[in-house]
Write a protein that holds these residues in place. Sequence first.
Motif, short mmCIF file in Angstrom:
data_model
loop_
_atom_site.label_atom_id
_atom_site.label_comp_id
_atom_site.label_asym_id
_atom_site.label_seq_id
_atom_site.Cartn_x
_atom_site.Cartn_y
_atom_site.Cartn_z
N CYS A 218 39.62 51.60 27.63
CA CYS A 218 39.28 51.49 29.05
C CYS A 218 39.95 52.61 29.83
O CYS A 218 40.87 53.26 29.34
N GLY A 219 39.49 52.79 31.06
CA GLY A 219 40.06 53.81 31.93
C GLY A 219 41.35 53.33 32.58
O GLY A 219 41.78 52.19 32.42
N ARG A 220 41.96 54.23 33.35
CA ARG A 220 43.26 53.95 33.98
C ARG A 220 43.23 54.36 35.42
O ARG A 220 42.62 55.36 35.77
N PRO A 221 43.89 53.60 36.29
CA PRO A 221 44.01 54.06 37.67
C PRO A 221 44.77 55.39 37.73
O PRO A 221 45.70 55.61 36.95
N PHE A 222 44.34 56.25 38.62
CA PHE A 222 45.03 57.50 38.95
C PHE A 222 44.91 58.57 37.87
O PHE A 222 45.50 59.64 38.01
N HIS B 209 42.17 60.57 34.79
CA HIS B 209 40.87 60.71 34.16
C HIS B 209 40.96 60.26 32.70
O HIS B 209 42.02 60.32 32.08
N GLY B 210 39.83 59.85 32.16
CA GLY B 210 39.74 59.56 30.74
C GLY B 210 40.11 58.13 30.39
O GLY B 210 40.66 57.38 31.19
N GLN B 211 39.78 57.79 29.16
CA GLN B 211 40.06 56.45 28.64
C GLN B 211 41.11 56.52 27.54
O GLN B 211 41.32 57.56 26.93
N ARG B 212 41.72 55.36 27.28
CA ARG B 212 42.65 55.27 26.14
C ARG B 212 42.65 53.85 25.62
O ARG B 212 42.17 52.92 26.26
N GLY B 213 43.18 53.69 24.41
CA GLY B 213 43.21 52.38 23.79
C GLY B 213 44.24 51.48 24.45
O GLY B 213 45.33 51.92 24.81
N VAL B 214 43.87 50.21 24.61
CA VAL B 214 44.78 49.20 25.10
C VAL B 214 44.65 47.97 24.22
O VAL B 214 43.65 47.79 23.51
N ALA B 215 45.65 47.11 24.27
CA ALA B 215 45.60 45.85 23.54
C ALA B 215 44.97 44.78 24.43
O ALA B 215 45.29 44.67 25.60
#
Length: 251
Positions: free
Chosen positions: A151-155, A157-163
């Motif tokens: 999913c994406g992150r506030p503040f 660009h781009g997405q990364r893996g989260v649990a």
Amino acid sequence: MELFAVPDLPEVRPGDDLAELVEERVDLRPDDVVCVASTVVSKAEGRHADLDDFPAGPRAREIAATLEELAGEEKDPRFAQAVLEESTDLVMEAPFLLTETRFGHVGVNAGIDRSNVADADLLLLPKRPSESAERIRAGLSADRVVVTDTCGRPFRHGQRGVAIGWAGMPASRDWRGEHDRDGREMGVTVQSVVDELAAAANLVAGEGAGGTPVVVARGFEFGDLGGSDNLYRDLDGDFVRQALRGWSFDG
């Protein structure tokens, strides 16, 4: 720490035993952390759906019309209905749908996937990912499992893996009360280790058509720090969400 993808996994079907598929392909150690993409967990749990399963109500049609006007392209109100039904809170409704899922994760479109779904329109997230992680763990030689999503992150660009689910370990380790190299006591640092493991696993698993949805993290040591399963912020302490509730998009 070493990370490697489990090779040669087949296309996962409803009812498949993910633990068995992993055990057949890699010799696990008890202290390994097995990171499993939510996509294959959902497939094994039969979380496929078609758009026709979600007849659009008035709210969904209103949302779809707004998004269609903003984007300048057609939006299916049935998809908006699916997002609403998979959510407990609509945090933002424009310029995209940001929602809280039934298990507490906040993400775009309730995490509903439309990629790599061969036999249906949609792939929904697992209903209770930590319970899914526990079921997988029960069939493995390894003691720890993390169910991951992207999913994406506030503040940023781009997405990364989260649990989004975990079993056999706490979600975070607490450094408060420990001391830094200068002897200063740490007062706020709580490290979300399941998110960090998910992000590291995502580097190995990749995106798109790679076909490597399970990654083993070997050599990770939690240490003797305290742990917690408080991964998702309560609304009282989530100041970003509070701010969004008083905000409306002006395109």
